[in-house]
Design a protein around this motif. Structure first.
Motif, PDB file in Angstrom:
ATOM      1  N   ARG A 184       0.729  -1.207  -0.007  1.00  0.00           N
ATOM      2  CA  ARG A 184       0.281  -0.346  -0.165  1.00  0.00           C
ATOM      3  C   ARG A 184       0.922   1.052   0.184  1.00  0.00           C
ATOM      4  O   ARG A 184       0.111   2.293  -0.411  1.00  0.00           O
ATOM      5  CB  ARG A 184      -0.426   0.346   0.987  1.00  0.00           C
ATOM      6  N   ARG A 185       1.474   0.946   0.692  1.00  0.00           N
ATOM      7  CA  ARG A 185       3.121   2.537   0.073  1.00  0.00           C
ATOM      8  C   ARG A 185       3.413   2.800  -1.100  1.00  0.00           C
ATOM      9  O   ARG A 185       3.426   3.406  -1.095  1.00  0.00           O
ATOM     10  CB  ARG A 185       3.600   2.066   1.337  1.00  0.00           C
ATOM     11  N   VAL A 186       3.709   1.562  -1.425  1.00  0.00           N
ATOM     12  CA  VAL A 186       4.487   2.067  -3.059  1.00  0.00           C
ATOM     13  C   VAL A 186       3.349   2.496  -4.049  1.00  0.00           C
ATOM     14  O   VAL A 186       3.548   3.148  -4.167  1.00  0.00           O
ATOM     15  CB  VAL A 186       5.085   1.033  -3.506  1.00  0.00           C
ATOM     16  N   GLN A 187       1.806   1.587  -3.517  1.00  0.00           N
ATOM     17  CA  GLN A 187       1.103   2.477  -4.067  1.00  0.00           C
ATOM     18  C   GLN A 187       0.306   3.734  -3.477  1.00  0.00           C
ATOM     19  O   GLN A 187       0.145   4.300  -4.723  1.00  0.00           O
ATOM     20  CB  GLN A 187       0.005   1.724  -3.699  1.00  0.00           C
ATOM     21  N   ALA A 188       0.380   3.639  -2.958  1.00  0.00           N
ATOM     22  CA  ALA A 188       0.453   5.832  -2.111  1.00  0.00           C
ATOM     23  C   ALA A 188       1.971   6.344  -2.913  1.00  0.00           C
ATOM     24  O   ALA A 188       0.997   7.866  -3.581  1.00  0.00           O
ATOM     25  CB  ALA A 188      -0.175   5.497  -0.992  1.00  0.00           C
ATOM     26  N   GLU A 189       2.517   6.474  -2.969  1.00  0.00           N
ATOM     27  CA  GLU A 189       3.423   6.653  -3.717  1.00  0.00           C
ATOM     28  C   GLU A 189       3.203   7.354  -5.211  1.00  0.00           C
ATOM     29  O   GLU A 189       3.318   8.393  -6.011  1.00  0.00           O
ATOM     30  CB  GLU A 189       5.100   6.161  -3.065  1.00  0.00           C
ATOM     31  N   GLY A 190       2.996   6.476  -5.512  1.00  0.00           N
ATOM     32  CA  GLY A 190       2.716   5.901  -7.073  1.00  0.00           C
ATOM     33  C   GLY A 190       1.550   7.180  -7.180  1.00  0.00           C
ATOM     34  O   GLY A 190       1.519   7.834  -8.234  1.00  0.00           O
ATOM     35  N   VAL A 191       0.447   7.308  -5.922  1.00  0.00           N
ATOM     36  CA  VAL A 191      -0.614   7.984  -6.595  1.00  0.00           C
ATOM     37  C   VAL A 191      -0.381   9.415  -6.659  1.00  0.00           C
ATOM     38  O   VAL A 191      -0.464  10.280  -7.067  1.00  0.00           O
ATOM     39  CB  VAL A 191      -1.707   8.023  -5.932  1.00  0.00           C
ATOM     40  N   ALA A 192       0.642   9.934  -5.651  1.00  0.00           N
ATOM     41  CA  ALA A 192       1.706  11.471  -5.272  1.00  0.00           C
ATOM     42  C   ALA A 192       1.943  11.797  -6.853  1.00  0.00           C
ATOM     43  O   ALA A 192       2.031  12.858  -6.653  1.00  0.00           O
ATOM     44  CB  ALA A 192       1.950  11.138  -3.589  1.00  0.00           C
ATOM     45  N   ASP A 193       2.723  10.703  -6.902  1.00  0.00           N
ATOM     46  CA  ASP A 193       3.894  10.737  -7.894  1.00  0.00           C
ATOM     47  C   ASP A 193       2.871  11.202  -9.390  1.00  0.00           C
ATOM     48  O   ASP A 193       3.374  12.202 -10.219  1.00  0.00           O
ATOM     49  CB  ASP A 193       4.581   9.789  -8.820  1.00  0.00           C
ATOM     50  N   LYS A 194       1.675  10.600  -9.528  1.00  0.00           N
ATOM     51  CA  LYS A 194       1.155  11.002 -10.362  1.00  0.00           C
ATOM     52  C   LYS A 194       0.145  12.327 -10.824  1.00  0.00           C
ATOM     53  O   LYS A 194       0.241  13.252 -11.395  1.00  0.00           O
ATOM     54  CB  LYS A 194      -0.672  10.185 -10.611  1.00  0.00           C
ATOM     55  N   ILE A 195      -0.122  12.714  -9.012  1.00  0.00           N
ATOM     56  CA  ILE A 195      -0.650  14.018  -8.686  1.00  0.00           C
ATOM     57  C   ILE A 195       0.003  14.995  -8.767  1.00  0.00           C
ATOM     58  O   ILE A 195       0.252  16.014  -9.881  1.00  0.00           O
ATOM     59  CB  ILE A 195      -1.859  14.139  -7.121  1.00  0.00           C
ATOM     60  N   ALA A 196       1.626  15.207  -8.526  1.00  0.00           N
ATOM     61  CA  ALA A 196       2.708  15.579  -8.821  1.00  0.00           C
ATOM     62  C   ALA A 196       2.815  16.024 -10.505  1.00  0.00           C
ATOM     63  O   ALA A 196       3.696  17.260 -10.083  1.00  0.00           O
ATOM     64  CB  ALA A 196       3.650  14.804  -8.290  1.00  0.00           C
ATOM     65  N   GLY A 197       3.294  15.064 -10.458  1.00  0.00           N
ATOM     66  CA  GLY A 197       2.958  14.743 -12.269  1.00  0.00           C
ATOM     67  C   GLY A 197       2.076  15.775 -12.892  1.00  0.00           C
ATOM     68  O   GLY A 197       2.446  16.283 -13.898  1.00  0.00           O
ATOM     69  N   LYS A 198       1.129  15.473 -12.837  1.00  0.00           N
ATOM     70  CA  LYS A 198       0.130  16.594 -13.556  1.00  0.00           C
ATOM     71  C   LYS A 198       0.466  17.507 -13.135  1.00  0.00           C
ATOM     72  O   LYS A 198       0.048  18.901 -14.361  1.00  0.00           O
ATOM     73  CB  LYS A 198      -1.596  16.119 -13.128  1.00  0.00           C
ATOM     74  N   MET A 199       0.095  18.160 -12.106  1.00  0.00           N
ATOM     75  CA  MET A 199       0.639  19.948 -11.199  1.00  0.00           C
ATOM     76  C   MET A 199       2.098  20.448 -12.451  1.00  0.00           C
ATOM     77  O   MET A 199       1.445  21.204 -12.569  1.00  0.00           O
ATOM     78  CB  MET A 199       1.378  19.664  -9.768  1.00  0.00           C
ATOM     79  N   GLN A 200       2.554  19.846 -12.405  1.00  0.00           N
ATOM     80  CA  GLN A 200       3.527  20.186 -13.293  1.00  0.00           C
ATOM     81  C   GLN A 200       4.016  20.167 -14.806  1.00  0.00           C
ATOM     82  O   GLN A 200       4.019  21.457 -15.070  1.00  0.00           O
ATOM     83  CB  GLN A 200       5.197  19.183 -12.787  1.00  0.00           C
TER      84      GLN A 200
END
Length: 59
Positions: A29-45
């Protein structure tokens, strides 16, 4: 014209997608949550890059 923020944002989104899928496949679940965070950060950038590009076209 594509700028570096748009490219980096798309790369982060891809990285996040891969991490999320890997976390889901392994049950981590930690890696999965990191993936979601990376996707959001990528969308913002990428959105920042889009705005920067539009602003550059106006000027």
């Amino acid at each position: 014209m594509v700028n570096e923020n748009q490219i980096a944002g798309l790369a982060k989104q891809l990285k996040g997608w891969v991490k999320k899928a890997a976390g889901k496949a392994t049950g981590n679940r930690r890696v999965q949550a990191e993936g979601v965070a990376d996707k959001i950060a990528g969308k913002m950038q990428k959105a920042y890059g889009d705005v920067k590009d539009k602003f550059r076209k106006v000027i």
